[in-house]
Design a protein around this motif. Sequence first.
Motif, PDB file in Angstrom:
ATOM      1  N   ASN A   1       0.730  -0.570  -0.397  1.00  0.00           N
ATOM      2  CA  ASN A   1      -0.255  -0.092   0.177  1.00  0.00           C
ATOM      3  C   ASN A   1       1.173   1.525   0.068  1.00  0.00           C
ATOM      4  OD1 ASN A   1      -1.289   2.089   0.835  1.00  0.00           O
ATOM      5  ND2 ASN A   1      -3.158   0.787   1.948  1.00  0.00           N
ATOM      6  N   LEU A   2       1.677   1.578  -1.523  1.00  0.00           N
ATOM      7  CA  LEU A   2       2.138   2.407  -1.605  1.00  0.00           C
ATOM      8  C   LEU A   2       1.795   3.814  -1.133  1.00  0.00           C
ATOM      9  CD1 LEU A   2       3.661   2.476  -5.097  1.00  0.00           C
ATOM     10  CD2 LEU A   2       5.161   1.230  -2.625  1.00  0.00           C
TER      11      LEU A   2
ATOM     12  N   GLU B   1       2.143   7.770   6.387  1.00  0.00           N
ATOM     13  CA  GLU B   1       3.009   7.586   7.506  1.00  0.00           C
ATOM     14  C   GLU B   1       4.417   8.044   7.625  1.00  0.00           C
ATOM     15  OE1 GLU B   1       2.088   6.843  10.364  1.00  0.00           O
ATOM     16  OE2 GLU B   1      -0.129   6.403   8.905  1.00  0.00           O
ATOM     17  N   LEU B   2       5.371   8.669   5.935  1.00  0.00           N
ATOM     18  CA  LEU B   2       6.585   8.790   6.683  1.00  0.00           C
ATOM     19  C   LEU B   2       6.548   9.978   5.970  1.00  0.00           C
ATOM     20  CD1 LEU B   2       9.797   8.066   5.813  1.00  0.00           C
ATOM     21  CD2 LEU B   2       8.914   8.609   3.427  1.00  0.00           C
ATOM     22  N   THR B   3       5.608  10.764   5.670  1.00  0.00           N
ATOM     23  CA  THR B   3       5.626  12.320   5.290  1.00  0.00           C
ATOM     24  C   THR B   3       5.234  12.929   7.132  1.00  0.00           C
ATOM     25  OG1 THR B   3       4.737  12.777   3.257  1.00  0.00           O
ATOM     26  CG2 THR B   3       3.675  14.460   5.285  1.00  0.00           C
TER      27      THR B   3
ATOM     28  N   GLU C   1       9.423  14.838  12.742  1.00  0.00           N
ATOM     29  CA  GLU C   1      10.535  15.307  13.451  1.00  0.00           C
ATOM     30  C   GLU C   1      11.185  16.805  13.670  1.00  0.00           C
ATOM     31  OE1 GLU C   1      12.669  13.116  14.960  1.00  0.00           O
ATOM     32  OE2 GLU C   1      11.298  12.107  15.692  1.00  0.00           O
ATOM     33  N   THR C   2      11.167  16.838  12.326  1.00  0.00           N
ATOM     34  CA  THR C   2      11.448  18.677  12.072  1.00  0.00           C
ATOM     35  C   THR C   2      11.306  19.137  13.201  1.00  0.00           C
ATOM     36  OG1 THR C   2      11.317  17.989   9.481  1.00  0.00           O
ATOM     37  CG2 THR C   2      11.268  20.198   9.788  1.00  0.00           C
ATOM     38  N   LEU C   3       9.516  19.362  13.108  1.00  0.00           N
ATOM     39  CA  LEU C   3       8.786  19.705  14.363  1.00  0.00           C
ATOM     40  C   LEU C   3      10.021  20.035  16.086  1.00  0.00           C
ATOM     41  CD1 LEU C   3       5.499  20.415  13.684  1.00  0.00           C
ATOM     42  CD2 LEU C   3       7.066  22.363  13.000  1.00  0.00           C
ATOM     43  N   ARG C   4       9.918  18.887  16.074  1.00  0.00           N
ATOM     44  CA  ARG C   4      10.951  18.505  17.218  1.00  0.00           C
ATOM     45  C   ARG C   4      12.051  19.176  17.636  1.00  0.00           C
ATOM     46  NH1 ARG C   4      11.656  12.206  19.015  1.00  0.00           N
ATOM     47  NH2 ARG C   4      12.296  11.862  21.172  1.00  0.00           N
TER      48      ARG C   4
END
Length: 315
Positions: free
Chosen positions: A2-3, A9-11, A17-20
Amino acid sequence: MNLQAVHDELTTFFLAETLRQGCTVLTHQTMSKQAYDLKLLDAVLALIEQGGYADVPAVAVYHSAFKALSGENQTQKNAPGPEQEGNFEKLKALIRQVGNHFPQPELRDIYLLAINFCIKRLNRGEEMYIREAFELYRSGLENNALLENGILSGYTYKNVARLGVALGEHDWVANFIENFKKHLPAKERENTWRYTLASFHFQSGRYGEAMMLLRQVEFKDVLNNLDARRMLLRSYFELREFTALDSLLDTFQAYIRRQKDIGYHRENYLNLIKFVRQRMELNSSDTIAILALKKEIEKTNNVAEKAWLQERVGL
């Protein structure tokens, strides 16, 4: 295969993580002038603000934390506006509502982001944040979020006690100091306990007891060293030991000037030293000069112990 789901989920992971990392950078910049280039951060913020991520705990938590901290950084000399207050309130609500979605070490970091927002406001004399910070600490202790493998940091131990005394929670603080002593790191336990107990006595007006304990403490941390000197400064002043105070002011100033990475603490403490020295040089009967000093203290934004100075400058 299910690409689409994998990509979504990766997004989500990348956004959170960027905000963290952004929150970590904002916290670090409080103590350092280092500049960071957070590539794609603006794009991340724009994507989140388009909607669709409000029900994702990690994105919602770090987004509200980042907005509160970044907005607060941009209004350093002003009271936080409605947007900063709103993001801080949202962060607190999310901690209560979805805190159990996070592993304990990460929840601890989230609590500390909210607490750091309060601490920065407290360092500018905004006393309403005493209760805010204390309740966040108390909540984090009650659900063990602030413990790391059963260990409570000395910094947290000290701050909880200080905030509690400032709110008049003396009995609670006395129990906390004794009950959580066993959770302190073993190598630092006795030192941290003595230091915190000295601070407890100091805040309760027992200056002699505080000074006795401070003489038994070995100071390795710069912020603890600064704080101990602050307590000694006030204790000498309150006990009218002006010869000792004069000597302390000289060594205190020299110590501050030797430190490189203490951020806003440098200005706060240097202003405290300057105003105490000016008061010591004034004649108590010179009301005009005393009123002028009071006005100068009032209009100066970054001063450690500002409320105490304003109260004591007329003595």
